[in-house]
Every structure is written in C-alpha cells, then in structure tokens.
Write a protein that holds these residues in place. Structure first.
Motif, mmCIF file in Angstrom:
data_model
loop_
_atom_site.group_PDB
_atom_site.id
_atom_site.type_symbol
_atom_site.label_atom_id
_atom_site.label_comp_id
_atom_site.label_asym_id
_atom_site.label_seq_id
_atom_site.Cartn_x
_atom_site.Cartn_y
_atom_site.Cartn_z
ATOM 1 N N TYR A 76 -4.585 1.220 -7.136
ATOM 2 C CA TYR A 76 -4.870 -0.116 -6.613
ATOM 3 C C TYR A 76 -3.610 -0.747 -6.024
ATOM 4 O O TYR A 76 -2.485 -0.449 -6.441
ATOM 5 C CB TYR A 76 -5.426 -1.023 -7.707
ATOM 6 C CG TYR A 76 -6.695 -0.477 -8.340
ATOM 7 C CD1 TYR A 76 -7.915 -0.553 -7.669
ATOM 8 C CD2 TYR A 76 -6.673 0.128 -9.597
ATOM 9 C CE1 TYR A 76 -9.073 -0.041 -8.230
ATOM 10 C CE2 TYR A 76 -7.833 0.639 -10.163
ATOM 11 C CZ TYR A 76 -9.016 0.560 -9.482
ATOM 12 O OH TYR A 76 -10.166 1.067 -10.035
ATOM 13 N N ILE A 111 -9.830 -3.809 -1.777
ATOM 14 C CA ILE A 111 -9.596 -2.747 -0.804
ATOM 15 C C ILE A 111 -10.042 -3.165 0.589
ATOM 16 O O ILE A 111 -9.500 -2.707 1.605
ATOM 17 C CB ILE A 111 -10.315 -1.445 -1.239
ATOM 18 C CG1 ILE A 111 -9.860 -0.266 -0.385
ATOM 19 C CG2 ILE A 111 -11.824 -1.621 -1.195
ATOM 20 C CD1 ILE A 111 -8.395 0.055 -0.503
ATOM 21 N N GLU A 112 -11.021 -4.097 0.673
ATOM 22 C CA GLU A 112 -11.487 -4.565 1.981
ATOM 23 C C GLU A 112 -10.367 -5.277 2.736
ATOM 24 O O GLU A 112 -10.247 -5.140 3.962
ATOM 25 C CB GLU A 112 -12.686 -5.506 1.828
ATOM 26 C CG GLU A 112 -13.951 -4.853 1.303
ATOM 27 C CD GLU A 112 -13.929 -4.658 -0.201
ATOM 28 O OE1 GLU A 112 -12.995 -5.192 -0.857
ATOM 29 O OE2 GLU A 112 -14.832 -3.984 -0.721
ATOM 30 N N LEU A 116 0.838 -1.205 0.000
ATOM 31 C CA LEU A 116 0.000 0.000 0.000
ATOM 32 C C LEU A 116 0.871 1.253 0.000
ATOM 33 O O LEU A 116 0.608 2.210 -0.756
ATOM 34 C CB LEU A 116 -0.922 -0.008 1.222
ATOM 35 C CG LEU A 116 -1.760 1.258 1.455
ATOM 36 C CD1 LEU A 116 -2.739 1.456 0.301
ATOM 37 C CD2 LEU A 116 -2.484 1.174 2.783
ATOM 38 N N VAL A 144 -7.131 -4.745 2.340
ATOM 39 C CA VAL A 144 -6.148 -3.736 2.733
ATOM 40 C C VAL A 144 -6.619 -2.979 3.971
ATOM 41 O O VAL A 144 -5.844 -2.720 4.900
ATOM 42 C CB VAL A 144 -5.889 -2.755 1.571
ATOM 43 C CG1 VAL A 144 -4.870 -1.704 1.984
ATOM 44 C CG2 VAL A 144 -5.397 -3.509 0.339
ATOM 45 N N ARG A 145 -7.905 -2.634 3.999
ATOM 46 C CA ARG A 145 -8.463 -1.962 5.179
ATOM 47 C C ARG A 145 -8.341 -2.845 6.415
ATOM 48 O O ARG A 145 -7.971 -2.376 7.496
ATOM 49 C CB ARG A 145 -9.934 -1.622 4.939
ATOM 50 C CG ARG A 145 -10.179 -0.467 3.992
ATOM 51 C CD ARG A 145 -11.657 -0.249 3.765
ATOM 52 N NE ARG A 145 -12.368 -0.031 5.024
ATOM 53 C CZ ARG A 145 -13.695 0.054 5.112
ATOM 54 N NH1 ARG A 145 -14.444 -0.086 4.025
ATOM 55 N NH2 ARG A 145 -14.273 0.274 6.282
#
Length: 459
Positions: free
Chosen positions: A347, A357-358, A337, A360-361
């Motif tokens: 991305y 992205i979920e 990231l 990564v969060r």
C-alpha cells in the motif's frame, strides 16, 4: 446552442468552453483601438496569444504589456488574469448565488471540478470564502507593494502598478506592466521580492489549504485546541499537510540547488552579496513553480539550472489554486509509490494513512498525459524552429505548466510555434485529464470488464 444542451454537457466540457469564451472575448477587447497605444504594432494574432496567456495565467508574451497597451488595455489584462485565476464558472456561480438564485447540480459539479474540490457540502460558503480571501490577500499585497511603487511612479501609476502586480502574482500569472524585462530591476529589493513570493505561494497552494489552516488558527485563538501549535498542525487534513510539506520542501531544495550551481556564475548571481544571492535564488525557485516573473536573465544561467527549472516547472503548484504543472501532491504520490515499491510494501502510505489505489492510478495518468502533451508540443517546436533543444523544452514546459518564464525566445518564434504554445497553455490551465474527459463522449456507456488474469514481463 440551447440551454438544455448546455445543461447536458459534462463538467469537463463546460470548463473548457468557459475558458475559450473568455479568451475570445478578451482577444477582441485587446484588439480595440482604445486598448492599444498609438505606437503599438500589435496584430489580432498577438492579442489572441496574449489573451490565451492571460486567461491561462501563464505569462508568456509576444509583445510587452507596458509598451503595447493603454490603461484600458492593462485593465482588461487584470480582468482576464483574475478571471483566469479564479475561473469564469466560479465567478458566475458566486454572482448567481449572491442574487439569491440557485445553480443546477451539473453546474455545481462543474465548478467543483474546476476547483479540484470533491465535496459538495457547504458550496455557497466555500465560493464566498474564495472571493473574500482573494480580495484580502490581493489587497494586502497591493498595499505593501505601494510603499515601493508610489514613491517611484506617483500615486496614480504607483497604486495601479501595485494592483497589477498583486493580482498577477496571486493568480500566478507572471504579467507585469513595467516593461519587457519583468522584475529584473528589483532583483535586490527585499520588499518587492518577499511580497511577490508570498503572493505566489498563497495563490498556488490551493484554496482548500487556506481554509483548513485558517480553521485551525481560529481554533487556537479561541482556545479550542489546547495542545499547542504542534498538535494543531497534526490536526490539519492529510492533503493540507502534504501540500505544505511539498511546497516548503521544494522551495528549500530549489533554493539550495540554485545557490550551489550559480553561486560563482558572474553572469547570473556571482557578483551579488550573500543576502542578495539567497533572495534571488529563493525568488527564482518560487516563480519557477508556476508564476512566471523573473529577476534575472535566464539566458545567462547554466544549462543545468535550466534543466532543474524544467523539473520544478513540471511539478508546479498545488491543486485547487491558480497553479499549473502536474501538482505537488501528484508528484508526492508517484514518489511515495516508487519508495513503497522499492520497500516491497503493498500500500501507498503517508502520515499513518493509506492512500486509495484509485488516487494513485489517477496520479500516474495525470503524469503520463501531461508528459504526452509535452512531448507532442516539443516535437512540433523542434520541427519548425532552429533553436537549442533545451530552450525549446524550457519554453514548452513553461507553457504547459502555465509558468510563463522564457529564455527571451517567445517573441522570436514562428506563428506555428505560437499556436503550439497557445494549445499547451490552454491544456495546462484546464488540465490534460479534463481535456481527455471532454473528448470521451461515450464514457457513460463504458462498463468495467474483468477477464482472466495473465502475466506480462516488464522492466
């Protein structure tokens, strides 16, 4: 508590309760007279701390196993470590399925969450494979270690010591029944070092990685894959490749860094031969990831080495195994990231794949939560202990990442600090996110809300 209420519990709560139950029962078993040597002066609080450390596969101790517990107590230790490494719910689910009975969907979800597994398909085969591979790997480790310990201790004690170390290594627990100095006596022994290293890596890399690698090897052997080993490696799942690459990379970098810093340090490895230095450096690097064994005295290394060890402990092993820490793949996602943000890419990509992205969060939340628990624990230790900050930080990270190494500090800490370490070990084993999910009782009522966008200055 009724069976209905138990079924209605969230997977996170079931996981936490299962570990708490094993810890409580283990502390009682370790407190029995049959478990303690006549010369032992252990208290129930000592046994509770030991039970937490064993079930959370950490390795921190207030009393040495070898000089405190009888053969029965050491057998209890092995069982607690094995249950802690695989998880009580995994073992119970496997036992129930072997009896030909079915387990509920909610229990299936709980076991999957405990194993960091997202798929529900082929559940029975997955559990059976975990136990089969565990027995094979631990049995092989015991067999190899017996070549060292049987000649040294005789058949009975030699085989039991080999079994003890094999289970403890594979479960990344770090306990031994040799004394209070861990494996320092065997710092120059290639057989002991290499076998322990292999067991630690196999136990900490994750069950899903085993199965994926095994499947690809079987494909090569059966000539289903005709393009060779290189193409077969590319056919591995993205998670498997990332876990393997991170594991190999961290071991290489850690070994190199340790050698650069400690090469001439006469109190650590400065007087060793080149081969002995490399062996010691690799062992410390691997054990610092999550295991807790030691072949040198960590009080004698340089402060920078301790700081670097803290960093590697924080990362830990890979998901789905017995390892602790934030996990290698979590660290990799955060690193990717940052790299992509610097490059201005929208991305997060890896191996020609875009990561949702979920995920990564979730990685960011895992790191933030882990760091939050760590700071809380270190703050309390600083308030009640008069010790150097680097030592207290080292001890706290070792507990939260379920590593189990120590700068010979754990037995000297106050009861309050021992309670803090127990809490950190418990949180670290079942996962900070699991703890938060268990506390969030109203998560079913939570709804996603979207408001008008706004801008906030950062940095």
């Amino acid at each position: 508590m009724s069976a209905k209420k138990i079924r209605e519990m969230s997977p996170a709560v079931k996981i936490a309760i299962s570990f708490a139950m094993v810890i409580f029962v283990g502390s009682l078993l370790l407190s029995l007279p049959i478990s303690n040597l006549d010369t032992s002066e252990t208290t129930y609080f000592d046994n509770l701390f030991m039970a937490v450390s064993m079930v959370c596969v950490t390795g921190l101790f207030t009393i040495p196993v070898a000089t405190s517990y009888t053969l029965f107590g050491q057998i209890v230790t092995i069982l607690l470590v094995q249950i802690g490494g695989l998880g009580l719910m995994t073992l119970l689910a496997t036992f129930v399925l072997k009896l030909g009975r079915k387990i509920s969907f909610s229990d299936t979800l709980a076991v999957n969450e405990a194993l960091n597994r997202s798929e529900l398909s082929d559940f029975n085969h997955y559990l059976a494979s975990i136990l089969k591979y565990t027995l094979i790997i631990e049995g092989t480790g015991m067999f190899l270690l017996s070549f060292r310990f049987v000649p040294e201790f005789g058949w009975g004690k030699g085989l039991f010591t080999s079994l003890f170390l094999a289970v403890s290594s594979f479960c990344n627990a770090g306990f031994d029944n040799l004394g209070a100095l861990s494996l320092q006596k065997y710092v120059h022994d290639p057989l002991v070092n290499i076998v322990i290293i292999a067991l630690i890596v196999l136990g900490g890399i994750g069950f899903s990685v085993w199965f994926d690698v095994t499947h690809n090897i079987q494909s090569i052997v059966k000539k289903k894959v005709r393009s060779g080993w290189k193409r077969s490696y590319r056919l591995l799942k993205t998670h498997t490749r990332l876990a393997i690459n991170m594991t190999v990379g961290l071991i290489f970098v850690g070994t190199l860094m340790f050698l650069l810093v400690e090469w001439s340090n006469p109190t650590s490895i400065g007087t060793y031969s080149v081969g002995e230095k490399i062996l010691a450096a690799m062992f410390q690097t691997v054990t610092m990831r999550t295991a807790g064994f030691a072949t040198i005295d960590y009080e004698l290394v340089k402060p920078f080495t301790l700081l670097f060890f803290i960093f590697t402990m924080f990362i830990g092993g890979s998901p789905g195994g017995a390892a602790g820490g934030i996990k290698t793949t979590t660290f990799a996602l955060i690193f990717l990231l940052i790299i992509n943000e610097v490059k201005g890419q929208k991305y997060v990509n890896y191996a020609n794949h875009s990561i949702p992205i979920e995920l990564v969060r979730r990685a960011i939340v895992v790191v933030a939560t882990f760091f939050g628990f760590l700071m809380a624990g270190v703050s309390i230790l600083m308030l009640v202990e008069n010790q150097p900050f680097i030592y207290l930080l080292f001890e706290a990270v070792s507990a939260l990442a379920t590593v189990g190494v120590s700068v010979n500090l754990t037995p000297e800490l106050s009861p309050i600090s021992h309670v803090v370490l127990m809490c950190l070990m418990f949180v670290g084993r079942i996962g900070p996110i699991t703890i938060l999910l268990g506390l969030n009782r109203n998560n079913k009522k939570t709804k996603d809300k979207l408001f008008a966008k706004t801008t906030i200055l950062i940095g």
